[in-house]
Scaffold this active site. Sequence first.
Site, PDB file in Angstrom:
ATOM      1  N   ASP A 188       0.882  -1.161   0.000  1.00  0.00           N
ATOM      2  CA  ASP A 188       0.000   0.000   0.000  1.00  0.00           C
ATOM      3  C   ASP A 188       0.926   1.220   0.000  1.00  0.00           C
ATOM      4  O   ASP A 188       2.137   1.114   0.236  1.00  0.00           O
ATOM      5  CB  ASP A 188      -0.945  -0.012   1.208  1.00  0.00           C
TER       6      ASP A 188
HETATM    7  C1  NOJ Z   1      -3.855   4.175   0.276  1.00  0.00           C
HETATM    8  C2  NOJ Z   1      -5.065   3.284   0.256  1.00  0.00           C
HETATM    9  O1  NOJ Z   1      -5.097   2.507   1.432  1.00  0.00           O
HETATM   10  C3  NOJ Z   1      -5.117   2.372  -0.967  1.00  0.00           C
HETATM   11  O2  NOJ Z   1      -6.323   1.668  -0.966  1.00  0.00           O
HETATM   12  C4  NOJ Z   1      -4.934   3.178  -2.214  1.00  0.00           C
HETATM   13  O3  NOJ Z   1      -5.036   2.335  -3.336  1.00  0.00           O
HETATM   14  C5  NOJ Z   1      -3.601   3.879  -2.159  1.00  0.00           C
HETATM   15  N1  NOJ Z   1      -3.564   4.779  -1.007  1.00  0.00           N
HETATM   16  C6  NOJ Z   1      -3.287   4.676  -3.412  1.00  0.00           C
HETATM   17  O4  NOJ Z   1      -4.044   5.811  -3.450  1.00  0.00           O
END
Ligand code: NOJ
Length: 865
Positions: A283
């Site tokens: 993530d």
């Molecule tokens: C953090 C989020 O938890 C995730 O779901 C997302 O895809 C990413 N940021 C990218 O924006």
Amino acid sequence: MAHWVSLALLATVVLCTLATPTGSHLDTRASGAFSPPYYPAPNGGWASNWAEAYQKAHNIVSNMTLAEKVNITTGTGMFMGPCAGHTGSVTRFGIPNLCLHDSPLGVRNTDHNTAFPPGITVGATFDKSLMYERGVGLGEEARGKGVNVLLGPAVGPTGRKPRGGRNWEGFGFDPTLQAIGAAETIKGMQSTGTIACVKHFVGNEQEMHRMSSVVTQGYSSNIDDRTLHELYLWPFAESVRAEVGSVMIAYNDVNKSACSQNSKLINGILKDELGFQGFVMTDWLAHLGGVSSTLAGLDMDMPGDGAIPLSGASYWGPELSRSILNGTVPVARLNDMVTRILATWFKMGQDEDYPLPNFSGNTADETGPIYPGALISPIGTVNQYVNVQGNHNITARAVARDAITLLKNEGDILPLRRNDSLKIFGTDAGPDPQGLNSCADKGCNRGVLTMGWGSGTSKLPYLITPKDAIAEVSPAAEFFLTAKFPPFLNVNDDDIAIVFINSDSGENFLTVEGNPGDRTVSGLHAWHNGDDLVKAAAEKFSQIIVIIHTVGPIILEEWIDLDPVKAVLIAHLPGQEAGHSLTDILFGDYSPSGHLPYTIPYQESNYPSSVGLLQQPFGQIQDDYTENLYIDYRHFLKEDITPRYPFGHGLSYTTFELSEPSLSIVTLIENEYPPSPPARGPTPSYPSTIPPASEAAWPPNFPRIWRYIYPYLDNPAKDAAVANSTKKYPYPEGYSTIPKPPPRAGGGEGGNPALWDIAFSVDITVTNTGERPGRAVAQLYVELPDSLGDTPKRQLRQFEKTRILEPGESESLALEVTRKDVSIWDGVVQDWKSVVGGEGVRVYVGESVLDLRVRCEVGGACETL
Ligand code: NOJ
């Protein structure tokens, strides 16, 4: 994103001073959780369906330099292009910077896209075809915008915590509903060539403290092996079986090891046991260590930045090059990382005519900096405003409509007649007074609630509000779109009030009306004093219909039993077609056919205390999953708590009969454990020699962009020189380069293929016994025999939805139950255990978990209940 980071840190600091909300449970026991080491990382490529793609990848990877390989694995840094993240390119082989971008409901932060309803709404349809069709729409739009990897679907969180901020991004509070929702979405998306990314692996069940700050460490979700397999892993296993191209790990720890470097989770469970052939990414900013994550099986870091975002430093990039040259990370690991990524790219056909990004998630301007994260960037066209909507509005409306869940309909007040005298109340019926998309990432709750907030959103290209749509059908309707009930109002006896209320939540980088993602302040109650609005209407009107837009369970007790409250509809989160999908139902063009993807309790204290939100000022929260298998309806059944509305509940304007049930054994379960899995195919092989240092040197006269992450080293020869020194990297305990024997539960994508043998098929006839056309959902729940130990009394394992049946019309449905569906995870044997011949297994089919109409004993008869 800079904004994102600082807000996240700020939110964390502020939260430290907040009291723990009602229902919270702070477990301060020293948790005994432990995540065992699992090394080495298994190579991909042994599954026959991927062989051709791996062959293509192998041909290229065999000829790549060290820097080129590293470039494929490492993000180029935050804001270093139009998308949420990008990998480096290898132009020599025609491999572009891959664009990784949100969201699970549409392309985020752009224009001329469709804002589909989110996962929770899709789950409520219980409609596999719509799940697939929406997936196709998502894939087509991502492709049309040049997104290589669309960051969805989301199946973690699974809804363990009813207040959890991101439950609405997933398909419901049940592993099977999540699994089927995800698998259909993935198949639809990937049929277009877009790579899907199932997330967040795993245990990301609350928003607060998901990431580390200066004073806290991201929480540890402490989950026992059986619970992990039977609940939280289940949707990921089905996603792997659906051949998902990528998996995003979660921010949090699982059993005290960060997901991004948890070797048991990535190497052991995902890649070995579930046989995942695609690639694993972090993530955003969840990357915590270079060598540790590489060895634990991570294949891609996103967006590339290390401990200090936007500094140009990374745990990989040049550091990964260094770790290869100095012999710390085996070359074989890097080869596998790159091969996995490129094989996925080839498998989806992205080597042929896949568009480059033609939009910018950073700005709506036509021109701007190409690399906004760099101080000095070339300027160019960043938005071409490509319209990718096609006719996806039809699917978006169908999903929103077929999800609408009728909880109650006294005296058949619904459907309305077109000449009914209607008075409409609540801000949730109207537009955002400050304008469409007036707050970034939907970080506000103004007007009709179409989705939650955070990265799981997209801009609304347009919005049909309930007000617009009701006014189209009923021009005389009067609207009072305020949070407070109007003080002076003339009400006639035959007036019908429609009251709109909502409940919102989202991702932790934004706090909305005091809620830091999770519903800390609002709890499970309607926002903006919605309960008071309904009660005020009930004092004046004798007929009230309540429409609820909500991210999840909501407590209805203050008004649900008031005499004037005749009907209640949960319209979930409808996306851009909020209004039309609703009037389709309200005025009877369609019967409601949605069903609750979660339980609605009488009160929050009905839930297990261990599923409350956790807050802690310092250190690391230990979130012990002590309720183990018993979340949502599993818990209510176990504790014999009557919910206000059970999981799966949903009325129609008509009625259905389930008749002529029969159960046939398709594949006999001959042994408690499945037969041994087939042998795996070969994986690509490469020389294991450390490449020459020159392969990581800066190319001459290279035009560097400041803060962009490159794979190059200033003095690679110096790093290569220590390869033979006696000083060694302190490898983690249990580290090994000798492959483990294949796990007995593995052997195919998702696990041992025998787990998907159809054990039984239940055939049933559904007849429309009412007076209006409608669609029914047959929900199949299994009850496993006591001989398998303590298991939930009912577990949803299959569902099918009929077409629209005219009054008197019937449809036969076949509900297939796999061997895995009637197994438990045996942690000692490390395999799925069932009962020979299915002896003692009971199968129920009904219209909710508490409205079971049919019972079949395996090996015995079926009866209607
Ligand atoms: C953090 C989020 O938890 C995730 O779901 C997302 O895809 C990413 N940021 C990218 O924006």
